[in-house]
Design a protein around this motif. Structure first.
Motif, PDB file in Angstrom:
ATOM      1  N   PRO A   7       0.902  -1.163   0.005  1.00 56.29           N
ATOM      2  CA  PRO A   7       0.038  -0.290  -0.062  1.00 56.29           C
ATOM      3  C   PRO A   7       0.911   1.539   0.134  1.00 56.29           C
ATOM      4  O   PRO A   7       0.777   2.127  -1.013  1.00 56.29           O
ATOM      5  CB  PRO A   7      -0.732  -0.193   1.080  1.00 56.29           C
ATOM      6  CG  PRO A   7      -0.678  -0.889   1.326  1.00 56.29           C
ATOM      7  CD  PRO A   7       0.389  -2.315   1.116  1.00 56.29           C
ATOM      8  N   ALA A   8       2.080   1.595   0.228  1.00 55.90           N
ATOM      9  CA  ALA A   8       2.818   2.545   0.740  1.00 55.90           C
ATOM     10  C   ALA A   8       3.049   2.906  -0.318  1.00 55.90           C
ATOM     11  O   ALA A   8       3.487   4.068  -0.980  1.00 55.90           O
ATOM     12  CB  ALA A   8       3.848   2.047   1.754  1.00 55.90           C
ATOM     13  N   ALA A   9       3.803   1.776  -1.432  1.00 49.81           N
ATOM     14  CA  ALA A   9       4.438   2.138  -2.969  1.00 49.81           C
ATOM     15  C   ALA A   9       3.865   2.271  -3.758  1.00 49.81           C
ATOM     16  O   ALA A   9       3.926   3.069  -4.397  1.00 49.81           O
ATOM     17  CB  ALA A   9       4.644   0.078  -3.255  1.00 49.81           C
ATOM     18  N   THR A  10       2.028   1.715  -3.687  1.00 46.40           N
ATOM     19  CA  THR A  10       1.264   2.284  -4.490  1.00 46.40           C
ATOM     20  C   THR A  10       0.565   4.446  -4.433  1.00 46.40           C
ATOM     21  O   THR A  10       0.839   4.132  -5.085  1.00 46.40           O
ATOM     22  CB  THR A  10      -0.115   1.534  -4.591  1.00 46.40           C
ATOM     23  OG1 THR A  10       0.168  -0.304  -4.532  1.00 46.40           O
ATOM     24  CG2 THR A  10      -1.565   1.324  -5.612  1.00 46.40           C
ATOM     25  N   ALA A  11       0.317   4.054  -2.541  1.00 45.66           N
ATOM     26  CA  ALA A  11       0.111   5.101  -3.166  1.00 45.66           C
ATOM     27  C   ALA A  11       1.425   6.694  -3.340  1.00 45.66           C
ATOM     28  O   ALA A  11       1.182   6.827  -4.275  1.00 45.66           O
ATOM     29  CB  ALA A  11       0.153   5.393  -1.015  1.00 45.66           C
ATOM     30  N   THR A  12       2.624   6.048  -2.984  1.00 48.08           N
ATOM     31  CA  THR A  12       3.983   6.741  -3.542  1.00 48.08           C
ATOM     32  C   THR A  12       3.272   6.757  -4.844  1.00 48.08           C
ATOM     33  O   THR A  12       3.729   8.303  -5.637  1.00 48.08           O
ATOM     34  CB  THR A  12       5.217   6.210  -3.056  1.00 48.08           C
ATOM     35  OG1 THR A  12       5.294   5.910  -2.042  1.00 48.08           O
ATOM     36  CG2 THR A  12       6.631   7.476  -3.717  1.00 48.08           C
ATOM     37  N   ARG A  13       3.403   5.788  -5.862  1.00 47.83           N
ATOM     38  CA  ARG A  13       3.489   5.640  -7.238  1.00 47.83           C
ATOM     39  C   ARG A  13       1.948   6.660  -7.783  1.00 47.83           C
ATOM     40  O   ARG A  13       2.368   7.699  -8.421  1.00 47.83           O
ATOM     41  CB  ARG A  13       3.233   4.615  -7.658  1.00 47.83           C
ATOM     42  CG  ARG A  13       3.308   4.751  -8.945  1.00 47.83           C
ATOM     43  CD  ARG A  13       3.243   3.099  -9.794  1.00 47.83           C
ATOM     44  NE  ARG A  13       2.471   1.833  -8.695  1.00 47.83           N
ATOM     45  CZ  ARG A  13       1.127   2.091  -9.891  1.00 47.83           C
ATOM     46  NH1 ARG A  13       0.679   2.807 -11.195  1.00 47.83           N
ATOM     47  NH2 ARG A  13       0.124   0.843  -9.317  1.00 47.83           N
ATOM     48  N   MET A  14       0.621   6.412  -7.312  1.00 49.32           N
ATOM     49  CA  MET A  14      -0.663   7.191  -7.753  1.00 49.32           C
ATOM     50  C   MET A  14      -0.478   8.281  -7.157  1.00 49.32           C
ATOM     51  O   MET A  14      -1.531   9.279  -7.582  1.00 49.32           O
ATOM     52  CB  MET A  14      -1.556   6.305  -6.856  1.00 49.32           C
ATOM     53  CG  MET A  14      -1.813   5.419  -7.333  1.00 49.32           C
ATOM     54  SD  MET A  14      -2.548   4.963  -9.333  1.00 49.32           S
ATOM     55  CE  MET A  14      -3.239   5.722  -9.278  1.00 49.32           C
ATOM     56  N   ALA A  40      -4.234  10.720  -6.215  1.00 51.95           N
ATOM     57  CA  ALA A  40      -4.835   9.977  -7.103  1.00 51.95           C
ATOM     58  C   ALA A  40      -5.660   8.776  -6.944  1.00 51.95           C
ATOM     59  O   ALA A  40      -6.123   7.942  -6.977  1.00 51.95           O
ATOM     60  CB  ALA A  40      -5.129  10.098  -8.340  1.00 51.95           C
ATOM     61  N   PHE A  41      -4.539   8.578  -5.229  1.00 49.37           N
ATOM     62  CA  PHE A  41      -4.825   7.449  -5.008  1.00 49.37           C
ATOM     63  C   PHE A  41      -6.071   7.278  -4.091  1.00 49.37           C
ATOM     64  O   PHE A  41      -6.575   7.742  -3.029  1.00 49.37           O
ATOM     65  CB  PHE A  41      -3.830   6.185  -3.659  1.00 49.37           C
ATOM     66  CG  PHE A  41      -3.845   5.815  -3.360  1.00 49.37           C
ATOM     67  CD1 PHE A  41      -3.531   4.223  -4.055  1.00 49.37           C
ATOM     68  CD2 PHE A  41      -3.870   5.239  -1.560  1.00 49.37           C
ATOM     69  CE1 PHE A  41      -3.337   2.827  -3.279  1.00 49.37           C
ATOM     70  CE2 PHE A  41      -3.825   3.837  -1.246  1.00 49.37           C
ATOM     71  CZ  PHE A  41      -3.429   2.559  -1.765  1.00 49.37           C
ATOM     72  N   GLN A  92      -0.576   9.921 -10.798  1.00 48.26           N
ATOM     73  CA  GLN A  92      -0.883  11.762 -10.700  1.00 48.26           C
ATOM     74  C   GLN A  92      -0.036  12.189 -11.849  1.00 48.26           C
ATOM     75  O   GLN A  92       1.500  11.320 -11.129  1.00 48.26           O
ATOM     76  CB  GLN A  92      -0.365  12.085  -9.494  1.00 48.26           C
ATOM     77  CG  GLN A  92      -0.782  13.473  -8.770  1.00 48.26           C
ATOM     78  CD  GLN A  92       0.017  13.856  -8.076  1.00 48.26           C
ATOM     79  OE1 GLN A  92       0.290  13.162  -6.803  1.00 48.26           O
ATOM     80  NE2 GLN A  92       0.187  15.729  -7.088  1.00 48.26           N
ATOM     81  N   ARG A  93      -0.330  12.815 -12.306  1.00 52.49           N
ATOM     82  CA  ARG A  93       0.818  13.536 -12.867  1.00 52.49           C
ATOM     83  C   ARG A  93       0.994  15.080 -12.753  1.00 52.49           C
ATOM     84  O   ARG A  93      -0.279  15.910 -12.596  1.00 52.49           O
ATOM     85  CB  ARG A  93       0.984  12.997 -14.413  1.00 52.49           C
ATOM     86  CG  ARG A  93       0.768  12.154 -15.129  1.00 52.49           C
ATOM     87  CD  ARG A  93       2.345  11.237 -15.301  1.00 52.49           C
ATOM     88  NE  ARG A  93       1.866   9.813 -15.144  1.00 52.49           N
ATOM     89  CZ  ARG A  93       2.330   8.734 -14.953  1.00 52.49           C
ATOM     90  NH1 ARG A  93       2.859   8.883 -13.367  1.00 52.49           N
ATOM     91  NH2 ARG A  93       2.289   7.851 -15.295  1.00 52.49           N
TER      92      ARG A  93
END
Length: 105
Positions: free
Chosen positions: A82-89, A92-93, A100-101
């Motif tokens: 979840p932490a890695a996905t939140a950082t990547r998104m 927009a998570f 997010q761009r």
């Protein structure tokens, strides 16, 4: 006869002295080059490796390193956390499937 005893006694002393010298491990030599110390790691490893309990400790270390896959954390197995996905998104998570761009100019 007295000189024969002196020779025998001297030989015994030299043998005992040689045996005492053989029991002691040779010292490690540290070299200084350009003001930096460079210890002899091979010698230090040999001195540290003479521990009789070292084999037991090495076996326990190998067993500890062989953790079954199902007990490993997800990031070691290659799964998303979840932490890695939140950082990547980004922000927009949980709101969008698109990450997010930064705003374009």
């Amino acid at each position: 006869m007295k000189s024969l005893w002196n020779i025998i006694l001297g030989g015994c002393l030299l043998t005992a002295f040689g045996a005492a010298q053989a029991e002691q491990p040779p010292g490690c030599i540290d070299v200084t080059v350009g003001g930096y110390k460079a210890p002899n790691y091979d010698c230090l490893s040999q001195q540290m490796g003479n521990n009789p309990e070292g084999a037991k400790a090495a076996q326990k270390n190998r067993e500890a390193m062989n953790v079954p896959v199902y007990k490993r954390p997800p990031n070691q197995v290659g799964l998303a956390t979840p932490a890695a996905t939140a950082t990547r998104m980004g922000n927009a998570f949980g709101n969008s499937v698109k990450p997010q761009r930064p705003q374009g100019q």
